[in-house]
Design a protein around this motif. Structure first.
Motif, mmCIF file in Angstrom:
data_model
loop_
_atom_site.group_PDB
_atom_site.id
_atom_site.type_symbol
_atom_site.label_atom_id
_atom_site.label_comp_id
_atom_site.label_asym_id
_atom_site.label_seq_id
_atom_site.Cartn_x
_atom_site.Cartn_y
_atom_site.Cartn_z
ATOM 1 N N GLY A 1 0.909 -1.315 0.228
ATOM 2 C CA GLY A 1 -0.590 -0.340 -0.206
ATOM 3 C C GLY A 1 0.835 1.333 0.194
ATOM 4 N N THR A 2 2.431 0.713 0.852
ATOM 5 C CA THR A 2 2.708 2.394 0.793
ATOM 6 C C THR A 2 3.783 2.721 -0.464
ATOM 7 N N ILE A 3 3.720 1.547 -1.103
ATOM 8 C CA ILE A 3 4.872 1.325 -2.906
ATOM 9 C C ILE A 3 3.912 1.988 -3.254
ATOM 10 N N PHE A 4 2.156 1.724 -3.488
ATOM 11 C CA PHE A 4 1.284 2.703 -4.365
ATOM 12 C C PHE A 4 0.744 3.510 -4.402
ATOM 13 N N ARG A 5 1.341 3.939 -2.799
ATOM 14 C CA ARG A 5 0.270 5.858 -2.519
ATOM 15 C C ARG A 5 1.512 6.893 -2.492
ATOM 16 N N ARG A 6 2.847 5.771 -2.943
ATOM 17 C CA ARG A 6 4.728 6.574 -3.686
ATOM 18 C C ARG A 6 4.031 6.783 -4.536
ATOM 19 N N ILE A 7 3.996 5.804 -5.446
ATOM 20 C CA ILE A 7 4.018 5.921 -6.977
ATOM 21 C C ILE A 7 3.002 7.249 -7.403
ATOM 22 N N ALA B 1 6.826 8.434 11.079
ATOM 23 C CA ALA B 1 6.225 8.063 10.900
ATOM 24 C C ALA B 1 4.368 8.233 10.029
ATOM 25 N N PRO B 2 4.417 9.148 9.435
ATOM 26 C CA PRO B 2 3.745 9.617 8.589
ATOM 27 C C PRO B 2 2.551 8.484 8.290
ATOM 28 N N THR B 3 3.491 7.647 7.175
ATOM 29 C CA THR B 3 2.490 6.429 7.346
ATOM 30 C C THR B 3 1.414 6.210 7.526
ATOM 31 N N ASP B 4 1.269 5.698 8.648
ATOM 32 C CA ASP B 4 -0.077 4.969 9.896
ATOM 33 C C ASP B 4 -1.049 6.463 9.600
ATOM 34 N N HIS B 5 -0.515 7.391 10.140
ATOM 35 C CA HIS B 5 -1.319 8.441 9.939
ATOM 36 C C HIS B 5 -2.432 8.790 8.637
ATOM 37 N N TRP B 6 -1.591 8.520 7.321
ATOM 38 C CA TRP B 6 -1.986 8.594 6.384
ATOM 39 C C TRP B 6 -2.963 7.503 5.736
ATOM 40 N N LYS B 7 -2.510 6.675 6.244
ATOM 41 C CA LYS B 7 -3.849 5.392 6.204
ATOM 42 C C LYS B 7 -4.961 5.381 6.953
ATOM 43 N N SER B 8 -4.725 5.803 7.690
ATOM 44 C CA SER B 8 -6.181 6.878 8.745
ATOM 45 C C SER B 8 -6.908 7.773 7.931
ATOM 46 N N PHE C 1 2.353 16.716 9.364
ATOM 47 C CA PHE C 1 3.037 16.946 8.427
ATOM 48 C C PHE C 1 2.881 17.370 7.825
ATOM 49 N N PRO C 2 3.635 18.337 7.178
ATOM 50 C CA PRO C 2 3.680 19.632 5.963
ATOM 51 C C PRO C 2 4.729 19.461 5.125
ATOM 52 N N THR C 3 5.701 18.742 5.808
ATOM 53 C CA THR C 3 6.874 18.599 4.749
ATOM 54 C C THR C 3 6.874 17.173 4.649
ATOM 55 N N CYS C 4 6.419 16.144 4.230
ATOM 56 C CA CYS C 4 6.770 14.285 4.659
ATOM 57 C C CYS C 4 5.536 14.174 3.363
ATOM 58 N N SER C 5 5.421 12.791 3.403
ATOM 59 C CA SER C 5 5.572 12.044 1.886
ATOM 60 C C SER C 5 4.500 12.507 0.806
ATOM 61 N N PHE C 6 3.213 12.435 1.738
ATOM 62 C CA PHE C 6 2.278 12.432 1.083
ATOM 63 C C PHE C 6 1.737 14.353 1.360
ATOM 64 N N ALA C 7 2.356 14.665 1.724
ATOM 65 C CA ALA C 7 2.232 16.129 1.534
ATOM 66 C C ALA C 7 1.096 16.393 0.773
ATOM 67 N N ASP C 8 2.015 16.364 -0.780
ATOM 68 C CA ASP C 8 1.345 16.744 -1.817
ATOM 69 C C ASP C 8 0.611 16.076 -2.281
ATOM 70 N N LEU C 9 -0.081 14.893 -1.665
ATOM 71 C CA LEU C 9 -0.633 14.358 -2.547
ATOM 72 C C LEU C 9 -2.382 14.465 -0.933
ATOM 73 N N ALA C 10 -1.779 14.717 -0.403
ATOM 74 C CA ALA C 10 -2.868 15.702 0.550
ATOM 75 C C ALA C 10 -3.374 16.821 0.256
ATOM 76 N N ARG C 11 -2.645 17.011 -0.698
ATOM 77 C CA ARG C 11 -3.047 18.561 -0.849
ATOM 78 C C ARG C 11 -4.541 18.525 -2.174
ATOM 79 N N ALA C 12 -3.254 17.247 -3.006
ATOM 80 C CA ALA C 12 -4.369 17.256 -3.848
ATOM 81 C C ALA C 12 -5.835 16.560 -3.675
ATOM 82 N N LYS C 13 -5.941 15.716 -2.564
ATOM 83 C CA LYS C 13 -7.144 15.207 -2.691
ATOM 84 C C LYS C 13 -8.086 16.397 -1.723
ATOM 85 N N ILE C 14 -7.309 17.773 -0.776
ATOM 86 C CA ILE C 14 -8.103 18.394 -0.499
ATOM 87 C C ILE C 14 -8.510 18.974 -1.412
ATOM 88 N N ALA C 15 -7.946 19.316 -2.777
ATOM 89 C CA ALA C 15 -8.904 20.208 -3.815
ATOM 90 C C ALA C 15 -9.691 19.251 -4.767
#
Length: 436
Positions: A220-226, A274-281, A298-312
Protein backbone atom coordinates in the motif's frame (compact mmCIF):
# COMPACT_ATOMS: atom_id res chain seq x y z
CA UNK A 1 42.71 -30.84 -8.62
CA UNK A 2 39.94 -32.80 -6.86
CA UNK A 3 39.83 -30.26 -4.03
CA UNK A 4 39.50 -27.36 -6.54
CA UNK A 5 36.53 -29.06 -8.20
CA UNK A 6 34.78 -29.54 -4.83
CA UNK A 7 35.43 -25.91 -3.92
CA UNK A 8 33.90 -24.70 -7.18
CA UNK A 9 30.89 -26.97 -6.69
CA UNK A 10 30.13 -25.75 -3.16
CA UNK A 11 30.70 -22.12 -4.21
CA UNK A 12 28.12 -22.52 -6.98
CA UNK A 13 25.63 -24.06 -4.55
CA UNK A 14 26.19 -21.23 -2.07
CA UNK A 15 25.55 -18.47 -4.58
CA UNK A 16 22.54 -20.19 -6.13
CA UNK A 17 20.91 -20.53 -2.71
CA UNK A 18 21.89 -17.31 -0.97
CA UNK A 19 22.39 -14.79 -3.81
CA UNK A 20 18.96 -15.37 -5.43
CA UNK A 21 15.93 -13.94 -3.62
CA UNK A 22 13.47 -16.60 -2.47
CA UNK A 23 9.71 -16.03 -2.57
CA UNK A 24 7.44 -18.36 -0.62
CA UNK A 25 4.30 -17.55 -2.59
CA UNK A 26 3.36 -18.25 -6.22
CA UNK A 27 3.19 -15.01 -8.21
CA UNK A 28 1.96 -14.53 -11.79
CA UNK A 29 1.72 -11.40 -13.91
CA UNK A 30 0.48 -10.42 -17.36
CA UNK A 31 2.01 -7.24 -18.82
CA UNK A 32 0.65 -5.86 -22.12
CA UNK A 33 1.90 -2.81 -24.01
CA UNK A 34 0.20 -1.72 -27.24
CA UNK A 35 2.02 0.87 -29.37
CA UNK A 36 1.45 0.18 -33.08
CA UNK A 37 -2.25 0.72 -33.70
CA UNK A 38 -3.53 0.09 -37.21
CA UNK A 39 -5.92 3.06 -37.40
CA UNK A 40 -4.50 5.70 -35.07
CA UNK A 41 -1.03 7.25 -34.65
CA UNK A 42 1.85 5.16 -33.23
CA UNK A 43 2.62 5.57 -29.51
CA UNK A 44 6.35 5.50 -28.63
CA UNK A 45 6.27 4.45 -24.95
CA UNK A 46 4.00 1.42 -24.33
CA UNK A 47 6.35 -1.29 -25.65
CA UNK A 48 9.19 0.11 -23.51
CA UNK A 49 6.84 0.38 -20.53
CA UNK A 50 5.81 -3.28 -20.86
CA UNK A 51 9.37 -4.57 -21.27
CA UNK A 52 10.68 -2.63 -18.26
CA UNK A 53 7.73 -3.48 -15.99
CA UNK A 54 8.02 -7.19 -16.89
CA UNK A 55 11.73 -7.19 -16.01
CA UNK A 56 11.06 -5.53 -12.64
CA UNK A 57 8.28 -8.00 -11.79
CA UNK A 58 10.50 -10.97 -12.68
CA UNK A 59 13.09 -9.66 -10.23
CA UNK A 60 10.31 -9.54 -7.63
CA UNK A 61 9.48 -13.23 -8.09
CA UNK A 62 6.67 -13.05 -10.65
CA UNK A 63 6.24 -15.67 -13.36
CA UNK A 64 5.60 -13.01 -15.98
CA UNK A 65 3.82 -13.14 -19.33
CA UNK A 66 4.83 -10.07 -21.36
CA UNK A 67 3.26 -9.27 -24.73
CA UNK A 68 3.28 -6.21 -26.97
CA UNK A 69 1.27 -4.92 -29.94
CA UNK A 70 -1.47 -7.52 -29.56
CA UNK A 71 -4.47 -7.79 -31.86
CA UNK A 72 -7.79 -9.07 -30.45
CA UNK A 73 -6.86 -12.73 -30.97
CA UNK A 74 -3.50 -12.14 -29.28
CA UNK A 75 -5.07 -10.39 -26.28
CA UNK A 76 -7.62 -13.20 -25.91
CA UNK A 77 -4.84 -15.83 -25.97
CA UNK A 78 -2.74 -13.92 -23.42
CA UNK A 79 -5.76 -13.53 -21.13
CA UNK A 80 -6.50 -17.28 -21.33
CA UNK A 81 -2.91 -18.10 -20.29
CA UNK A 82 -3.12 -15.57 -17.47
CA UNK A 83 -6.50 -16.86 -16.22
CA UNK A 84 -5.16 -20.42 -16.03
CA UNK A 85 -2.05 -19.28 -14.17
CA UNK A 86 -4.10 -17.21 -11.70
CA UNK A 87 -6.08 -20.31 -10.62
CA UNK A 88 -3.06 -21.68 -8.75
CA UNK A 89 -1.44 -18.36 -7.81
CA UNK A 90 -1.18 -16.58 -4.48
CA UNK A 91 -0.58 -13.18 -6.14
CA UNK A 92 -1.83 -12.11 -9.61
CA UNK A 93 -0.96 -8.80 -11.30
CA UNK A 94 -2.27 -7.36 -14.59
CA UNK A 95 -0.43 -4.32 -16.00
CA UNK A 96 -1.81 -2.72 -19.19
CA UNK A 97 -0.40 0.30 -20.96
CA UNK A 98 -2.15 2.42 -23.53
CA UNK A 99 -5.38 2.85 -25.44
CA UNK A 100 -8.56 2.18 -23.48
CA UNK A 101 -12.00 3.76 -23.33
CA UNK A 102 -15.22 3.71 -21.34
CA UNK A 103 -18.71 3.26 -22.75
CA UNK A 104 -21.82 3.39 -20.56
CA UNK A 105 -19.63 3.10 -17.45
CA UNK A 106 -17.77 -0.02 -18.67
CA UNK A 107 -14.01 0.12 -19.31
CA UNK A 108 -12.50 -1.52 -22.38
CA UNK A 109 -8.88 -2.22 -23.41
CA UNK A 110 -8.12 -1.62 -27.09
CA UNK A 111 -6.19 -4.17 -29.24
CA UNK A 112 -4.00 -2.80 -32.04
CA UNK A 113 -6.37 -3.99 -34.79
CA UNK A 114 -9.46 -2.39 -33.25
CA UNK A 115 -11.98 -0.72 -35.55
CA UNK A 116 -14.91 1.15 -34.02
CA UNK A 117 -17.58 1.93 -36.57
CA UNK A 118 -20.47 1.59 -34.14
CA UNK A 119 -21.42 0.21 -30.73
CA UNK A 120 -21.38 -3.38 -31.97
CA UNK A 121 -17.62 -3.10 -32.54
CA UNK A 122 -17.10 -2.88 -28.76
CA UNK A 123 -17.06 -6.69 -28.93
CA UNK A 124 -13.68 -6.31 -30.63
CA UNK A 125 -12.28 -4.91 -27.36
CA UNK A 126 -11.40 -6.52 -24.00
CA UNK A 127 -13.64 -5.71 -21.02
CA UNK A 128 -11.78 -4.79 -17.84
CA UNK A 129 -14.37 -6.52 -15.67
CA UNK A 130 -13.49 -9.78 -17.47
CA UNK A 131 -9.85 -9.21 -16.48
CA UNK A 132 -10.88 -8.74 -12.84
CA UNK A 133 -12.90 -11.96 -12.95
CA UNK A 134 -9.87 -13.86 -14.31
CA UNK A 135 -7.76 -12.60 -11.38
CA UNK A 136 -10.23 -13.52 -8.62
CA UNK A 137 -8.97 -17.10 -7.97
CA UNK A 138 -5.58 -15.79 -6.76
CA UNK A 139 -5.49 -16.58 -3.04
CA UNK A 140 -3.77 -13.64 -1.35
CA UNK A 141 -3.59 -10.52 -3.51
CA UNK A 142 -4.74 -9.23 -6.88
CA UNK A 143 -3.28 -6.08 -8.49
CA UNK A 144 -4.73 -4.26 -11.53
CA UNK A 145 -2.76 -1.38 -13.07
CA UNK A 146 -4.14 0.61 -16.04
CA UNK A 147 -1.67 3.13 -17.48
CA UNK A 148 -4.12 3.92 -20.25
CA UNK A 149 -6.18 7.04 -19.61
CA UNK A 150 -4.82 9.16 -22.47
CA UNK A 151 -6.88 10.89 -25.20
CA UNK A 152 -8.14 8.15 -27.51
CA UNK A 153 -8.82 8.91 -31.21
CA UNK A 154 -10.78 5.64 -31.51
CA UNK A 155 -13.24 6.90 -28.91
CA UNK A 156 -13.67 10.07 -30.97
CA UNK A 157 -14.41 7.99 -34.06
CA UNK A 158 -17.02 6.02 -32.13
CA UNK A 159 -18.62 9.26 -30.89
CA UNK A 160 -19.04 10.51 -34.45
CA UNK A 161 -20.44 7.22 -35.70
CA UNK A 162 -23.14 6.70 -33.03
CA UNK A 163 -24.47 10.26 -33.07
CA UNK A 164 -24.82 13.05 -30.55
CA UNK A 165 -27.55 11.43 -28.43
CA UNK A 166 -25.58 8.27 -27.58
CA UNK A 167 -22.08 9.82 -27.60
CA UNK A 168 -22.67 10.96 -24.01
CA UNK A 169 -22.19 7.29 -23.07
CA UNK A 170 -18.51 7.62 -24.06
CA UNK A 171 -16.77 9.22 -21.11
CA UNK A 172 -13.46 11.06 -21.01
CA UNK A 173 -10.73 8.75 -19.67
CA UNK A 174 -11.92 5.63 -17.81
CA UNK A 175 -14.69 4.84 -15.34
CA UNK A 176 -13.90 4.06 -11.68
CA UNK A 177 -13.78 0.40 -10.64
CA UNK A 178 -14.80 -0.63 -7.14
CA UNK A 179 -12.09 -3.08 -6.14
CA UNK A 180 -13.18 -6.41 -4.60
CA UNK A 181 -11.71 -7.55 -1.27
CA UNK A 182 -8.02 -8.41 -1.45
CA UNK A 183 -7.40 -6.22 -4.49
CA UNK A 184 -5.46 -3.11 -5.51
CA UNK A 185 -6.69 -1.06 -8.49
CA UNK A 186 -4.44 1.75 -9.72
CA UNK A 187 -5.21 4.11 -12.61
CA UNK A 188 -2.59 6.40 -14.15
CA UNK A 189 -4.97 9.26 -13.38
CA UNK A 190 -8.38 9.97 -11.85
CA UNK A 191 -11.57 8.64 -13.48
CA UNK A 192 -12.78 10.85 -16.31
CA UNK A 193 -9.34 12.46 -16.73
CA UNK A 194 -6.54 11.88 -19.23
CA UNK A 195 -2.89 11.02 -18.58
CA UNK A 196 0.39 12.07 -20.18
CA UNK A 197 2.58 9.87 -22.38
CA UNK A 198 5.79 11.59 -21.29
CA UNK A 199 8.83 12.51 -23.34
CA UNK A 200 11.28 9.83 -22.19
CA UNK A 201 11.45 6.05 -22.49
CA UNK A 202 8.51 5.53 -20.12
CA UNK A 203 5.27 7.27 -19.25
CA UNK A 204 5.20 9.31 -15.99
CA UNK A 205 3.18 6.57 -14.26
CA UNK A 206 5.44 3.71 -15.37
CA UNK A 207 8.53 5.75 -14.43
CA UNK A 208 7.24 6.09 -10.86
CA UNK A 209 6.14 2.43 -10.77
CA UNK A 210 9.61 1.22 -11.80
CA UNK A 211 11.28 3.46 -9.22
CA UNK A 212 9.23 2.04 -6.32
CA UNK A 213 7.92 -1.46 -7.05
CA UNK A 214 11.08 -3.26 -5.87
CA UNK A 215 11.31 -1.35 -2.59
CA UNK A 216 11.18 -3.24 0.71
CA UNK A 217 7.98 -1.48 1.70
CA UNK A 218 4.39 -2.54 2.36
CA UNK A 219 2.47 -2.73 -0.94
CA UNK A 220 0.00 0.00 0.00
CA UNK A 221 2.84 2.39 0.82
CA UNK A 222 4.48 1.61 -2.53
CA UNK A 223 1.37 2.49 -4.53
CA UNK A 224 0.69 5.65 -2.50
CA UNK A 225 4.27 6.75 -3.16
CA UNK A 226 3.80 6.06 -6.88
CA UNK A 227 0.73 8.32 -6.88
CA UNK A 228 2.59 11.10 -5.06
CA UNK A 229 5.57 10.97 -7.46
CA UNK A 230 3.36 11.07 -10.57
CA UNK A 231 1.50 14.07 -9.16
CA UNK A 232 4.77 15.90 -8.51
CA UNK A 233 6.39 14.90 -11.84
CA UNK A 234 3.42 16.19 -13.87
CA UNK A 235 3.30 19.54 -12.03
CA UNK A 236 0.06 18.64 -10.23
CA UNK A 237 -1.76 17.95 -13.54
CA UNK A 238 -2.08 14.15 -13.18
CA UNK A 239 -3.19 12.49 -9.94
CA UNK A 240 -3.37 8.66 -10.09
CA UNK A 241 -6.51 7.04 -8.70
CA UNK A 242 -5.84 4.31 -6.14
CA UNK A 243 -8.25 1.84 -4.56
CA UNK A 244 -7.00 -0.50 -1.82
CA UNK A 245 -9.20 -3.25 -0.38
CA UNK A 246 -6.71 -5.09 1.82
CA UNK A 247 -6.67 -6.49 5.33
CA UNK A 248 -3.24 -6.63 6.92
CA UNK A 249 0.09 -5.92 5.24
CA UNK A 250 1.77 -7.41 2.17
CA UNK A 251 5.39 -7.08 1.02
CA UNK A 252 6.53 -7.92 -2.51
CA UNK A 253 10.21 -7.85 -1.58
CA UNK A 254 10.30 -8.31 2.17
CA UNK A 255 10.27 -5.81 4.98
CA UNK A 256 13.24 -3.49 5.34
CA UNK A 257 15.22 -4.52 8.42
CA UNK A 258 17.18 -1.76 10.16
CA UNK A 259 19.67 -2.53 12.92
CA UNK A 260 20.18 0.49 15.16
CA UNK A 261 23.37 1.04 17.12
CA UNK A 262 22.65 2.31 20.67
CA UNK A 263 23.59 5.94 20.97
CA UNK A 264 24.95 7.64 24.05
CA UNK A 265 22.60 10.57 23.53
CA UNK A 266 19.00 10.47 22.27
CA UNK A 267 18.69 11.05 18.55
CA UNK A 268 16.63 14.06 17.49
CA UNK A 269 13.02 13.24 16.69
CA UNK A 270 12.37 13.05 12.95
CA UNK A 271 9.01 14.76 12.24
CA UNK A 272 8.61 12.57 9.12
CA UNK A 273 9.46 9.29 10.82
CA UNK A 274 5.95 7.89 10.89
CA UNK A 275 3.45 9.71 8.63
CA UNK A 276 2.38 6.46 6.91
CA UNK A 277 0.03 5.16 9.63
CA UNK A 278 -1.62 8.56 9.99
CA UNK A 279 -1.99 8.79 6.20
CA UNK A 280 -3.70 5.38 6.13
CA UNK A 281 -6.20 6.63 8.69
CA UNK A 282 -6.80 9.87 6.78
CA UNK A 283 -7.34 7.96 3.55
CA UNK A 284 -9.75 5.55 5.25
CA UNK A 285 -11.82 8.50 6.56
CA UNK A 286 -11.47 10.28 3.18
CA UNK A 287 -12.77 13.69 4.23
CA UNK A 288 -11.33 17.13 3.67
CA UNK A 289 -10.88 17.60 7.43
CA UNK A 290 -8.89 14.34 7.72
CA UNK A 291 -6.48 15.38 4.97
CA UNK A 292 -6.14 18.88 6.41
CA UNK A 293 -5.24 17.33 9.78
CA UNK A 294 -2.57 15.17 8.11
CA UNK A 295 -1.15 18.21 6.31
CA UNK A 296 -1.04 20.18 9.57
CA UNK A 297 0.86 17.37 11.32
CA UNK A 298 3.23 16.48 8.46
CA UNK A 299 3.48 19.56 6.20
CA UNK A 300 6.85 18.60 4.65
CA UNK A 301 6.62 14.79 4.63
CA UNK A 302 5.97 12.08 2.05
CA UNK A 303 2.24 12.49 1.56
CA UNK A 304 1.96 16.29 1.88
CA UNK A 305 1.48 16.96 -1.84
CA UNK A 306 -0.98 14.07 -2.14
CA UNK A 307 -2.94 15.45 0.84
CA UNK A 308 -3.15 18.84 -0.89
CA UNK A 309 -4.43 17.13 -4.02
CA UNK A 310 -7.08 15.24 -2.05
CA UNK A 311 -8.17 18.48 -0.36
CA UNK A 312 -8.45 20.16 -3.77
CA UNK A 313 -10.45 17.23 -5.14
CA UNK A 314 -12.88 17.42 -2.21
CA UNK A 315 -13.27 21.18 -2.54
CA UNK A 316 -15.91 22.26 -5.02
CA UNK A 317 -13.92 23.95 -7.80
CA UNK A 318 -14.99 27.20 -9.39
CA UNK A 319 -14.95 25.61 -12.84
CA UNK A 320 -16.66 28.57 -14.47
CA UNK A 321 -13.90 30.89 -13.25
CA UNK A 322 -11.22 28.48 -14.48
CA UNK A 323 -12.81 28.39 -17.92
CA UNK A 324 -13.35 32.15 -18.16
CA UNK A 325 -9.61 32.79 -18.13
CA UNK A 326 -9.64 31.80 -21.81
CA UNK A 327 -12.45 34.23 -22.74
CA UNK A 328 -11.67 36.59 -25.61
CA UNK A 329 -10.89 36.67 -29.33
CA UNK A 330 -8.63 33.94 -30.75
CA UNK A 331 -6.93 33.94 -34.15
CA UNK A 332 -6.46 30.47 -35.60
CA UNK A 333 -4.66 28.89 -38.53
CA UNK A 334 -5.59 25.39 -39.73
CA UNK A 335 -3.02 23.51 -41.83
CA UNK A 336 -3.41 20.07 -43.43
CA UNK A 337 -0.25 18.74 -45.02
CA UNK A 338 -0.56 16.50 -48.08
CA UNK A 339 0.17 12.83 -47.43
CA UNK A 340 2.11 10.18 -49.42
CA UNK A 341 -1.17 8.28 -49.85
CA UNK A 342 -2.55 11.12 -51.97
CA UNK A 343 -4.65 13.15 -49.50
CA UNK A 344 -4.42 16.81 -50.57
CA UNK A 345 -3.18 19.60 -48.33
CA UNK A 346 -4.64 23.03 -47.62
CA UNK A 347 -4.60 25.86 -45.09
CA UNK A 348 -6.78 28.78 -44.04
CA UNK A 349 -7.21 31.25 -41.17
CA UNK A 350 -10.17 31.78 -38.90
CA UNK A 351 -11.26 34.01 -36.02
CA UNK A 352 -13.02 32.56 -32.99
CA UNK A 353 -14.46 33.81 -29.74
CA UNK A 354 -14.45 32.19 -26.28
CA UNK A 355 -17.25 33.19 -23.91
CA UNK A 356 -17.63 31.47 -20.51
CA UNK A 357 -15.18 28.83 -21.71
CA UNK A 358 -17.18 27.98 -24.86
CA UNK A 359 -15.29 28.29 -28.16
CA UNK A 360 -17.10 29.20 -31.39
CA UNK A 361 -15.84 30.21 -34.83
CA UNK A 362 -17.49 30.44 -38.25
CA UNK A 363 -16.19 30.55 -41.80
CA UNK A 364 -18.90 31.64 -44.18
CA UNK A 365 -22.59 31.27 -43.44
CA UNK A 366 -23.26 28.05 -41.52
CA UNK A 367 -25.02 25.40 -43.60
CA UNK A 368 -24.15 26.96 -46.95
CA UNK A 369 -21.67 25.30 -49.39
CA UNK A 370 -18.09 26.14 -48.43
CA UNK A 371 -18.99 27.15 -44.86
CA UNK A 372 -17.59 25.72 -41.61
CA UNK A 373 -18.20 26.06 -37.88
CA UNK A 374 -15.91 25.21 -34.96
CA UNK A 375 -17.38 24.56 -31.50
CA UNK A 376 -16.13 23.15 -28.20
CA UNK A 377 -15.96 23.67 -24.44
CA UNK A 378 -12.57 24.39 -22.87
CA UNK A 379 -12.12 22.37 -19.68
CA UNK A 380 -10.54 23.98 -16.57
CA UNK A 381 -7.19 22.33 -17.44
CA UNK A 382 -7.24 23.89 -20.92
CA UNK A 383 -8.17 20.77 -22.90
CA UNK A 384 -10.91 20.98 -25.50
CA UNK A 385 -12.39 18.78 -28.21
CA UNK A 386 -13.10 21.27 -31.01
CA UNK A 387 -15.72 19.91 -33.44
CA UNK A 388 -15.31 21.14 -37.03
CA UNK A 389 -18.59 20.95 -38.96
CA UNK A 390 -18.51 21.87 -42.63
CA UNK A 391 -20.27 21.75 -45.97
CA UNK A 392 -18.22 21.11 -49.12
CA UNK A 393 -17.83 24.00 -51.52
CA UNK A 394 -17.12 24.44 -55.23
CA UNK A 395 -13.37 23.86 -54.75
CA UNK A 396 -13.62 20.90 -52.40
CA UNK A 397 -10.24 19.01 -52.52
CA UNK A 398 -12.06 15.67 -52.21
CA UNK A 399 -14.49 16.48 -55.07
CA UNK A 400 -17.53 15.81 -52.89
CA UNK A 401 -20.95 16.95 -54.14
CA UNK A 402 -21.69 20.59 -53.37
CA UNK A 403 -23.02 21.02 -49.83
CA UNK A 404 -21.91 17.60 -48.52
CA UNK A 405 -21.74 17.76 -44.71
CA UNK A 406 -18.57 16.57 -42.95
CA UNK A 407 -17.31 16.53 -39.34
CA UNK A 408 -13.85 16.38 -37.76
CA UNK A 409 -12.59 16.69 -34.20
CA UNK A 410 -9.43 18.55 -33.14
CA UNK A 411 -7.95 17.46 -29.80
CA UNK A 412 -6.79 20.85 -28.54
CA UNK A 413 -4.94 22.27 -25.52
CA UNK A 414 -5.08 25.95 -24.54
CA UNK A 415 -2.29 27.30 -22.35
CA UNK A 416 -2.13 30.98 -21.55
CA UNK A 417 -2.39 33.03 -24.79
CA UNK A 418 -1.71 30.05 -27.07
CA UNK A 419 -3.46 26.90 -28.15
CA UNK A 420 -2.76 24.01 -30.50
CA UNK A 421 -4.47 20.83 -31.60
CA UNK A 422 -4.34 17.84 -33.91
CA UNK A 423 -7.18 16.27 -35.86
CA UNK A 424 -8.13 12.99 -34.22
CA UNK A 425 -8.17 10.95 -37.44
CA UNK A 426 -5.36 12.66 -39.38
CA UNK A 427 -2.11 13.58 -37.66
CA UNK A 428 -1.00 15.78 -40.60
CA UNK A 429 -3.84 18.24 -39.84
CA UNK A 430 -3.09 20.77 -37.09
CA UNK A 431 -4.53 24.01 -35.77
CA UNK A 432 -2.77 26.78 -33.83
CA UNK A 433 -4.51 29.58 -31.89
CA UNK A 434 -3.22 32.91 -30.56
CA UNK A 435 -5.24 35.14 -28.26
CA UNK A 436 -5.59 38.66 -29.62
Amino acid sequence: MHRDVLFAFFAAVFFSVFATPAFADNRVALVIGNSTYARVPHLPNPVHDAEDVAAALKRSGFDTIVATDLDKAGMDEAMIRFARAAHTADVAMFYYTRHALQFAGIDYLVPVDAQLNDGADLRRLVRVDDVIADMQPAKSLRILVLDSCRDNPLAEQLKRSIGTARSASIGRGLAKIDSPDGMIVSYATQPGRTAEDGNGRNSPYTTAFLRNVEAKEEIGTIFRRISAEVYQATHQMQLPELSLSLIGEFYLNGKLQITATPATTPAPVDPCAAPTDHWKSAEAINTKAAYEDHLARFPTCSFADLARAKIAALTTPDSAKDRRRFDGIWLGKLVCESTPSGLPGWSYELTGRVADGVFHAEKGRAGKPGSQTFDGTIEPDGTADILQKGWSGARDPFHRPLGTEFNNTYLTKFDGPHGSGTRSDRASCNVKFTKR
